[in-house]
Write a protein that holds these residues in place. Sequence first.
Motif, PDB file in Angstrom:
ATOM      1  N   GLN A   1      -3.127   5.045   5.453  1.00  0.00           N
ATOM      2  CA  GLN A   1      -1.755   5.484   5.205  1.00  0.00           C
ATOM      3  C   GLN A   1      -1.061   5.834   6.532  1.00  0.00           C
ATOM      4  O   GLN A   1       0.069   5.405   6.781  1.00  0.00           O
ATOM      5  CB  GLN A   1      -1.770   6.690   4.272  1.00  0.00           C
TER       6      GLN A   1
ATOM      7  N   ILE B   1     -13.846   7.379   0.952  1.00  0.00           N
ATOM      8  CA  ILE B   1     -12.664   6.715   0.377  1.00  0.00           C
ATOM      9  C   ILE B   1     -11.406   7.524   0.684  1.00  0.00           C
ATOM     10  O   ILE B   1     -10.399   6.970   1.140  1.00  0.00           O
ATOM     11  CB  ILE B   1     -12.836   6.522  -1.144  1.00  0.00           C
ATOM     12  N   THR B   2     -11.464   8.831   0.487  1.00  0.00           N
ATOM     13  CA  THR B   2     -10.305   9.688   0.741  1.00  0.00           C
ATOM     14  C   THR B   2      -9.921   9.671   2.211  1.00  0.00           C
ATOM     15  O   THR B   2      -8.739   9.527   2.560  1.00  0.00           O
ATOM     16  CB  THR B   2     -10.590  11.135   0.278  1.00  0.00           C
TER      17      THR B   2
ATOM     18  N   VAL C   1      -8.433   0.928  -1.318  1.00  0.00           N
ATOM     19  CA  VAL C   1      -9.372   1.330  -0.266  1.00  0.00           C
ATOM     20  C   VAL C   1     -10.808   1.228  -0.772  1.00  0.00           C
ATOM     21  O   VAL C   1     -11.693   0.743  -0.065  1.00  0.00           O
ATOM     22  CB  VAL C   1      -9.047   2.751   0.236  1.00  0.00           C
ATOM     23  N   SER C   2     -11.041   1.661  -1.996  1.00  0.00           N
ATOM     24  CA  SER C   2     -12.382   1.589  -2.575  1.00  0.00           C
ATOM     25  C   SER C   2     -12.873   0.145  -2.628  1.00  0.00           C
ATOM     26  O   SER C   2     -14.011  -0.154  -2.262  1.00  0.00           O
ATOM     27  CB  SER C   2     -12.365   2.206  -3.969  1.00  0.00           C
TER      28      SER C   2
ATOM     29  N   THR D   1     -10.596   7.371   4.459  1.00  0.00           N
ATOM     30  CA  THR D   1     -10.105   6.045   4.819  1.00  0.00           C
ATOM     31  C   THR D   1      -8.699   5.828   4.277  1.00  0.00           C
ATOM     32  O   THR D   1      -7.842   5.258   4.964  1.00  0.00           O
ATOM     33  CB  THR D   1     -11.065   4.954   4.304  1.00  0.00           C
ATOM     34  N   ARG D   2      -8.428   6.307   3.059  1.00  0.00           N
ATOM     35  CA  ARG D   2      -7.084   6.161   2.494  1.00  0.00           C
ATOM     36  C   ARG D   2      -6.056   6.857   3.379  1.00  0.00           C
ATOM     37  O   ARG D   2      -4.998   6.310   3.671  1.00  0.00           O
ATOM     38  CB  ARG D   2      -7.017   6.717   1.072  1.00  0.00           C
TER      39      ARG D   2
ATOM     40  N   PHE E   1       0.832  -1.202   0.000  1.00  0.00           N
ATOM     41  CA  PHE E   1       0.000   0.000   0.000  1.00  0.00           C
ATOM     42  C   PHE E   1       0.867   1.254   0.000  1.00  0.00           C
ATOM     43  O   PHE E   1       0.648   2.172  -0.785  1.00  0.00           O
ATOM     44  CB  PHE E   1      -0.926  -0.007   1.232  1.00  0.00           C
TER      45      PHE E   1
ATOM     46  N   GLN F   1      -3.603   3.352  -4.291  1.00  0.00           N
ATOM     47  CA  GLN F   1      -4.077   3.311  -2.906  1.00  0.00           C
ATOM     48  C   GLN F   1      -5.586   3.526  -2.847  1.00  0.00           C
ATOM     49  O   GLN F   1      -6.294   2.826  -2.127  1.00  0.00           O
ATOM     50  CB  GLN F   1      -3.369   4.377  -2.070  1.00  0.00           C
ATOM     51  N   THR F   2      -6.065   4.477  -3.625  1.00  0.00           N
ATOM     52  CA  THR F   2      -7.502   4.772  -3.658  1.00  0.00           C
ATOM     53  C   THR F   2      -8.283   3.561  -4.164  1.00  0.00           C
ATOM     54  O   THR F   2      -9.346   3.235  -3.626  1.00  0.00           O
ATOM     55  CB  THR F   2      -7.779   6.013  -4.530  1.00  0.00           C
TER      56      THR F   2
ATOM     57  N   GLU G   1      -0.968   7.249  -5.334  1.00  0.00           N
ATOM     58  CA  GLU G   1      -2.253   7.630  -4.746  1.00  0.00           C
ATOM     59  C   GLU G   1      -3.436   6.954  -5.441  1.00  0.00           C
ATOM     60  O   GLU G   1      -4.384   6.509  -4.791  1.00  0.00           O
ATOM     61  CB  GLU G   1      -2.419   9.151  -4.803  1.00  0.00           C
TER      62      GLU G   1
END
Length: 91
Positions: free
Chosen positions: A72, A64-65, A47-48, A67-68, A35, A43-44, A40
Amino acid sequence: MKRSAGVLVSGLVAGFMLAGCSPSIQGGDTPCKDFLESDEKTQTEAVSKMLKDEKGADAAQLEITGTRLAVQTYCQTAGTPDTKISQAPHL
């Protein structure tokens, strides 16, 4: 002409090799190491996928943002390289 075909083939082989080295998206099973090494966008996507697997529906972009960023931070502090991102505290 023969030389340009050789250059093209070399380029394709190099591209496939690089693609094989990139971390895979496994949703919540993605390890922190992969991860954190990802860009980015990747990673998104991880998480999504994790949130969709948990909730059964697509999450809102704000969730989503958030949680990312939480994942992180967790991976950089409390998580180990092998910790799955689903173990990070999130909504």
